[in-house]
Design a protein around this motif. Structure first.
Motif, PDB file in Angstrom:
ATOM      1  N   ARG A 176      -6.133   6.107   1.769  1.00 39.57           N
ATOM      2  CA  ARG A 176      -6.237   6.043   3.227  1.00 39.57           C
ATOM      3  C   ARG A 176      -5.687   7.284   3.903  1.00 39.57           C
ATOM      4  N   GLY A 177      -5.243   8.248   3.103  1.00 36.40           N
ATOM      5  CA  GLY A 177      -4.648   9.450   3.662  1.00 36.40           C
ATOM      6  C   GLY A 177      -3.588   9.975   2.729  1.00 36.40           C
ATOM      7  N   PRO A 178      -2.766  10.916   3.186  1.00 37.37           N
ATOM      8  CA  PRO A 178      -1.704  11.454   2.328  1.00 37.37           C
ATOM      9  C   PRO A 178      -0.754  10.356   1.866  1.00 37.37           C
ATOM     10  N   VAL A 179      -0.355  10.426   0.606  1.00 35.19           N
ATOM     11  CA  VAL A 179       0.514   9.401   0.031  1.00 35.19           C
ATOM     12  C   VAL A 179       1.842   9.339   0.790  1.00 35.19           C
ATOM     13  N   LEU A 180       2.237   8.105   1.188  1.00 31.64           N
ATOM     14  CA  LEU A 180       3.534   7.851   1.843  1.00 31.64           C
ATOM     15  C   LEU A 180       3.748   8.774   3.039  1.00 31.64           C
ATOM     16  N   ALA A 181       2.706   8.883   3.843  1.00 26.61           N
ATOM     17  CA  ALA A 181       2.770   9.818   4.968  1.00 26.61           C
ATOM     18  C   ALA A 181       3.858   9.469   5.965  1.00 26.61           C
TER      19      ALA A 181
ATOM     20  N   PRO B 133       3.138  14.619  -5.803  1.00 28.35           N
ATOM     21  CA  PRO B 133       2.130  15.558  -6.323  1.00 28.35           C
ATOM     22  C   PRO B 133       1.331  15.017  -7.511  1.00 28.35           C
ATOM     23  N   ALA B 134       1.980  14.274  -8.394  1.00 33.08           N
ATOM     24  CA  ALA B 134       1.249  13.733  -9.548  1.00 33.08           C
ATOM     25  C   ALA B 134       0.181  12.746  -9.104  1.00 33.08           C
ATOM     26  N   LEU B 135       0.490  11.959  -8.067  1.00 33.45           N
ATOM     27  CA  LEU B 135      -0.509  11.039  -7.536  1.00 33.45           C
ATOM     28  C   LEU B 135      -1.673  11.791  -6.905  1.00 33.45           C
ATOM     29  N   ALA B 136      -1.354  12.892  -6.236  1.00 35.01           N
ATOM     30  CA  ALA B 136      -2.420  13.692  -5.633  1.00 35.01           C
ATOM     31  C   ALA B 136      -3.371  14.225  -6.694  1.00 35.01           C
ATOM     32  N   VAL B 137      -2.806  14.608  -7.828  1.00 29.68           N
ATOM     33  CA  VAL B 137      -3.655  15.092  -8.925  1.00 29.68           C
ATOM     34  C   VAL B 137      -4.542  13.964  -9.439  1.00 29.68           C
ATOM     35  N   GLU B 138      -3.973  12.753  -9.556  1.00 28.69           N
ATOM     36  CA  GLU B 138      -4.788  11.615  -9.998  1.00 28.69           C
ATOM     37  C   GLU B 138      -5.956  11.389  -9.040  1.00 28.69           C
ATOM     38  N   ARG B 139      -5.687  11.518  -7.760  1.00 34.96           N
ATOM     39  CA  ARG B 139      -6.765  11.313  -6.780  1.00 34.96           C
ATOM     40  C   ARG B 139      -7.839  12.381  -6.909  1.00 34.96           C
ATOM     41  N   LEU B 140      -7.430  13.633  -7.046  1.00 30.05           N
ATOM     42  CA  LEU B 140      -8.413  14.711  -7.158  1.00 30.05           C
ATOM     43  C   LEU B 140      -9.270  14.548  -8.411  1.00 30.05           C
ATOM     44  N   THR B 141      -8.644  14.136  -9.497  1.00 26.56           N
ATOM     45  CA  THR B 141      -9.407  13.908 -10.728  1.00 26.56           C
ATOM     46  C   THR B 141     -10.408  12.782 -10.530  1.00 26.56           C
ATOM     47  N   ALA B 142      -9.971  11.710  -9.861  1.00 23.26           N
ATOM     48  CA  ALA B 142     -10.891  10.605  -9.582  1.00 23.26           C
ATOM     49  C   ALA B 142     -12.039  11.058  -8.688  1.00 23.26           C
ATOM     50  N   LEU B 143     -11.732  11.899  -7.708  1.00 22.91           N
ATOM     51  CA  LEU B 143     -12.789  12.439  -6.842  1.00 22.91           C
ATOM     52  C   LEU B 143     -13.797  13.240  -7.645  1.00 22.91           C
ATOM     53  N   GLU B 144     -13.293  14.049  -8.570  1.00 24.98           N
ATOM     54  CA  GLU B 144     -14.195  14.842  -9.406  1.00 24.98           C
ATOM     55  C   GLU B 144     -15.156  13.937 -10.174  1.00 24.98           C
ATOM     56  N   HIS B 145     -14.603  12.879 -10.760  1.00 31.54           N
ATOM     57  CA  HIS B 145     -15.451  11.957 -11.528  1.00 31.54           C
ATOM     58  C   HIS B 145     -16.439  11.236 -10.612  1.00 31.54           C
ATOM     59  N   ARG B 146     -15.982  10.846  -9.426  1.00 32.02           N
ATOM     60  CA  ARG B 146     -16.875  10.150  -8.508  1.00 32.02           C
ATOM     61  C   ARG B 146     -18.020  11.041  -8.070  1.00 32.02           C
ATOM     62  N   ILE B 147     -17.722  12.308  -7.787  1.00 29.76           N
ATOM     63  CA  ILE B 147     -18.773  13.232  -7.358  1.00 29.76           C
ATOM     64  C   ILE B 147     -19.722  13.554  -8.504  1.00 29.76           C
ATOM     65  N   ASP B 148     -19.186  13.658  -9.724  1.00 24.47           N
ATOM     66  CA  ASP B 148     -20.069  13.828 -10.889  1.00 24.47           C
ATOM     67  C   ASP B 148     -21.061  12.670 -10.978  1.00 24.47           C
ATOM     68  N   ALA B 149     -20.558  11.454 -10.757  1.00 27.10           N
ATOM     69  CA  ALA B 149     -21.435  10.285 -10.813  1.00 27.10           C
ATOM     70  C   ALA B 149     -22.474  10.327  -9.695  1.00 27.10           C
ATOM     71  N   ASP B 150     -22.054  10.765  -8.505  1.00 24.76           N
ATOM     72  CA  ASP B 150     -23.006  10.892  -7.396  1.00 24.76           C
ATOM     73  C   ASP B 150     -24.102  11.903  -7.733  1.00 24.76           C
TER      74      ASP B 150
ATOM     75  N   ARG C   9       0.830  -1.201   0.000  1.00 23.83           N
ATOM     76  CA  ARG C   9       0.000   0.000   0.000  1.00 23.83           C
ATOM     77  C   ARG C   9       0.865   1.253   0.000  1.00 23.83           C
ATOM     78  N   VAL C  10       0.584   2.159  -0.927  1.00 16.51           N
ATOM     79  CA  VAL C  10       1.278   3.451  -0.949  1.00 16.51           C
ATOM     80  C   VAL C  10       0.297   4.627  -0.915  1.00 16.51           C
ATOM     81  N   LEU C  11      -1.010   4.357  -1.082  1.00 14.85           N
ATOM     82  CA  LEU C  11      -2.007   5.436  -1.119  1.00 14.85           C
ATOM     83  C   LEU C  11      -2.409   5.810   0.301  1.00 14.85           C
ATOM     84  N   GLY C  12      -1.445   6.291   1.041  1.00 17.00           N
ATOM     85  CA  GLY C  12      -1.548   6.596   2.458  1.00 17.00           C
ATOM     86  C   GLY C  12      -0.207   6.265   3.070  1.00 17.00           C
TER      87      GLY C  12
END
Length: 897
Positions: free
Chosen positions: A121-126, A139-156, A6-9
């Protein structure tokens, strides 16, 4: 044994669900570096840079330490070890389901955004201490997460979730104040939760943040959300439009290598403009299209194309302002967001292209005046121009590309590429002579090659036929003469049906032809004849059938020569009837409450289109607008005056809705002149009223009143009660626009009497709405309410969904009436209903006016935040439209603080 990384946190390794201890310090940095590049070998040098944050010790010491760190990490991981050694580096070799980062990306690729974001699960590699990793990779991973959040909220939001999203979006907008998508989603979530004022306040808040921190205004996504809130709905966002308008490139393009190389030199310059000039038929468009396709990949925001018909023999050159409006629509700007004022619209066009990388191909330009308004702002976009003129003063010498005829060798290559090479080799002398007869003109070469390919006669026979072409004596020093000879020769080999259609196309108003129009011209199915003309290269097809302007001139000559006057009149009648009755059908769909006009039935053979939806009708108007405009002019020149005023009457709603006032005024004046020539009283009345609708917004009150009073006199003479009531309402409206509301009561009283006598419910409701408005302006609010409510009730019976401009205006009047009576909840409900309707009817200036009135009321009630939100919404619309009201509103907001 199951291993999970796991690296997403915080960095974690799990073995059968049990955490594996990874030593802090360089071991964690090493494992994190490898997992972020899973299944790829990372060089030892790069790893050393990471382990010491860019300041490693000596090479020898760093190498020894790295080996120790690798050994220690492998020992700590034990059975969960994934580190493998390769040539000059190391890799973390894992299965796709073992690493959360790989699973995250797999979910994204599958469109499973909720599942993807749930892995974080939190900030990457905290728990990994590495300045370089957190600076360069995280930072590039953070952008990927924010983009995914945008798409998820659009779907919601698309699923109907709203209130539950507000807290999350509040947090996201606080953490990422410059990320506009989260703000747009917050606005929609608030609106769908019944908090419209809060939604508009959020728009104002982000606008301030963007201005203060970046010096920019809200982008398209935010503006779309604002309009969705104002319209009362929140559809899923439409993807950014990337137009692909380039015509298809020729499959056998030859020669012009020097010109193509020189054109490449334009790219990346401070003046990205290229002008290709030369005589008709010489291949300007083919070269421009060929090069445009060659470099299109450098312009990811799309390609725009317009034939400006600078030398079209059947009509006037295209208005560049109209072309700019069409380009904005193609780039995804909604019609109701395009500024009405010409200069504001052109500024919007240039500003948009200055932010994007777009290739613009402007074909058949007549002069500098026609092309200057269409030049993009900045140097990111490229414009390619073709013209028979040199357009001196537009570009420097190294941006001008004059074309001459093809030389003999290039002509032979072009001809041979389209004709069987064995035939050319078998008859080289005949092939050479055919090429000579084409005088180096690509247009002529294409037609001759098509004839040779289709007919399969010996080339020597084709030479004899062409040399004896009957139109004019051949003169290869005159390219136009040669190409006309080629046309004549090819025309002679057509089937009777195709030959008849080609001649009839000389009657078509241009600039292009549909199958329905061709069928109308022939009074018979035209598909096979059209295909034959395409095969012989006499016309081209790219979704619509098109004639080169030289070919159109030749077709017009043949029509004058081969058709009798009666045949020409009958052909024109059919094509004008096709366009007129199809336009009337489109208008009946788009503007259902509009009073119909008296129109003779379409003649036999004319195709009349039908439309299932408003969208279908509007799309047809958009694609046929140029043809309709040319048809109006042609009808007036050939004695079809009834078609002139009726076609313009049908077009008026579309022209007003798309802000084409100048074009509309020009056509309305043609319509009035035609009706006067014909002595058609109904046509004069309708044309005068149509002209008034364009004069009043320009404050040309005196001329408007002259037309209305003339219409009153004529409708009285005609005995048209509905028309007379309409005239009188128009006169009252004109007086009201000048502040003469008391004077407006007299014509409205007369209009009411006439409308009641007619028994027409549409006209009665319209008069009642006008009486409600005027009485409210005079301060008699109780009387005003009586009339406005009466109008509302009749309108609800006629159009239950209320999608009509008069209905929306009456709702606005009711809002003002109830506000004056202190019935504020009813006032707000009617104002908001009016705003919602106006957002769907393409009259945004009315929408802004209603928002201002609603904001004024909120301010009077002490609800300052809500008032600011509505004021800012109105200000954005006024700014978009280039209205001077924007400055007054800006001052008011400044005083509010």
């Amino acid at each position: 044994m199951a291993v999970e990384y796991r690296v997403l946190g915080p960095l974690e390794v799990l073995l059968d669900g049990v955490p594996v201890g990874v030593p802090a310090g360089r071991c964690r940095v090493l494992l994190a570096t490898l997992l972020l590049r899973a299944n790829q070998f990372v060089s030892a040098d790069e790893i050393v840079e990471r382990l010491w944050d860019g300041s490693p010790p000596s090479i020898d010491r760093a190498g020894k330490t790295l080996h120790m760190v690798v050994a220690r990490l492998r020992q700590a991981l034990g059975a969960a070890n994934c580190v493998q050694t390769g040539a000059g580096g190391y890799a973390a070799v894992v299965d796709a389901n073992q690493l959360d980062l790989l699973r995250f990306r797999a979910h994204l690729n599958a469109g499973e955004h909720a599942e993807a974001t749930a892995l974080w699960r939190g900030p990457v590699l905290a728990n990994v201490s590495s300045e370089s990793l957190h600076r360069d990779a995280v930072p590039a991973l953070a952008v990927e997460r924010l983009t995914a959040l945008e798409h998820r909220i659009d779907a919601d939001l698309a699923r109907g979730v709203a209130a539950e999203l507000v807290p999350e979006l509040r947090t996201l907008t606080t953490q990422h104040p410059l990320r506009e998508v989260f703000w747009a989603q917050l606005m929609l979530a608030l609106h769908r939760s019944g908090r419209q004022a809060d939604a508009l306040a959020a728009f104002h808040e982000v606008a301030v943040v963007l201005d203060e921190q970046l010096g920019v205004t809200p982008g398209q996504r935010l503006r779309e959300a604002q309009q969705q809130v104002l319209a009362g709905d929140a559809p899923v966002r439409v993807a950014h439009q990337v137009p692909r308008q380039l015509p298809t490139a020729l499959p056998h393009f030859v020669g012009r290598e020097a010109e193509l190389t020189r054109l490449d030199g334009v790219l990346g310059t401070r003046q990205p403009i290229a002008v290709i000039n030369g005589s008709g038929g010489i291949g300007k468009t083919s070269l421009a299209v060929q090069w445009a396709h060659r470099v299109a990949g450098r312009f990811p925001d799309g390609q725009l194309y317009a034939d400006l018909r600078g030398f079209d023999p059947t009509g006037a050159p295209v208005n560049p302002n109209s072309t700019a409006r069409d380009f904005l629509l193609a780039l995804g700007v909604p019609a109701d967001e395009i500024p009405v004022a010409t200069e504001a619209m052109l500024q919007s066009y240039r500003a948009l292209l200055s932010r994007r990388r777009v290739l613009v191909l402007l074909d058949n330009v007549r002069d500098l005046a026609q092309v200057r308004p269409l030049l993009p702002g900045g140097s990111r976009s490229l414009v390619v121009i073709t013209s028979r003129n040199r357009l001196r003063g537009l570009v420097t010498q190294n941006r001008a590309f004059p074309l001459d005829v093809l030389d003999q060798d290039e002509s032979m290559v072009l001809f041979s590429g389209r004709v069987d090479a064995d035939r050319v080799a078998a008859e080289p002398a005949a092939a050479t002579r055919l090429v000579e007869l084409c005088a180096g003109l690509p247009l002529a070469l294409g037609v001759v090659a098509a004839r040779a390919t289709l007919d399969q006669h010996p080339l020597s026979m084709l030479v004899q036929e062409l040399e004896h072409a009957a139109l004019d004596a051949l003169d290869t020093d005159d390219p136009l003469t040669s190409v006309r000879a080629v046309f004549s020769w090819t025309f002679g080999c057509l089937s009777p049906a195709a030959a008849r259609l080609f001649v009839l196309l000389g009657l078509h108003p241009g600039p292009d032809v549909t199958e329905a129009a061709a069928t109308s011209l022939m009074a018979a199915p035209a598909a096979e004849a059209l295909d034959e003309l395409v095969r012989y290269s006499l016309i081209s097809f790219d979704g619509r059938y098109r004639l080169h302007d030289l070919m159109r001139s030749y077709a017009a000559e043949e029509a004058a020569h081969r058709l009798s006057a009666d045949e020409r009149a009958a052909g024109r009648q059919r094509i004008f009837d096709h366009l007129l009755h199809s336009a009337l059908a489109a208008t009946a769909r788009s503007d259902p409450l509009r009073q119909p006009i008296t129109t003779p039935a379409a003649v036999s053979g004319a195709v009349v289109l039908t439309f299932e939806t408003n969208t279908d009708a509007d799309r047809w108007y958009a694609t046929e607008r140029a043809v309709l405009g040319s048809a109006v002019t042609a009808a007036g020149e050939t004695g079809f005056d009834g078609h002139v005023w009726r076609t313009v009457w049908a077009m008026r709603h579309f022209l007003l809705a798309t802000g084409r006032r100048r074009e509309g005024e020009r056509l309305q004046r043609l319509a009035l002149a035609a009706a006067q020539r014909a002595g058609d009283v109904e046509g004069q009345c309708r044309s005068r009223r149509g002209l008034v609708s364009l004069l009043v917004p320009e404050q040309k009150f005196d001329e408007a009143e002259e037309h209305l009073r003339a219409a009153v006199a004529l409708d009285s003479l005609l005995g048209d009660q509905i028309g007379l009531s309409n005239d009188l309402r128009g006169l009252a409206y004109l007086l009201g626009r000048q502040g003469k509301y008391a004077d407006a009561l007299d014509p409205l009283a007369r209009a009411l009497e006439v409308a009641m006598a007619s028994g027409d419910q549409i006209e009665l409701a319209s008069v009642a709405a006008s009486l409600g408005f005027v009485h409210n302006e005079l301060g008699d609010h109780v009387e005003a309410a009586t009339w406005a409510v009466r109008a509302r009730d009749i309108f609800l019976e006629l159009v239950p969904d209320e999608r009509d401009t008069v209905v929306a205006s009456n709702r606005d009047t009711l809002g003002s009436i109830y506000r004056a009576l202190g019935r504020y909840e009813e006032a707000e409900a009617n104002y908001l209903r009016s705003v919602e309707l106006q957002a769907t009817l393409s009259y945004r200036h009315n929408q802004a006016d209603t928002l201002v009135r609603l904001a004024d009321m909120k301010l009077e009630l002490g609800e300052r935040d809500a008032a600011r939100g509505y004021y800012h919404a109105a200000l954005d619309i006024y700014d978009d439209l280039g209205f001077a009201k924007a400055d007054d509103l800006r001052e008011l907001l400044a005083r509010l603080g």
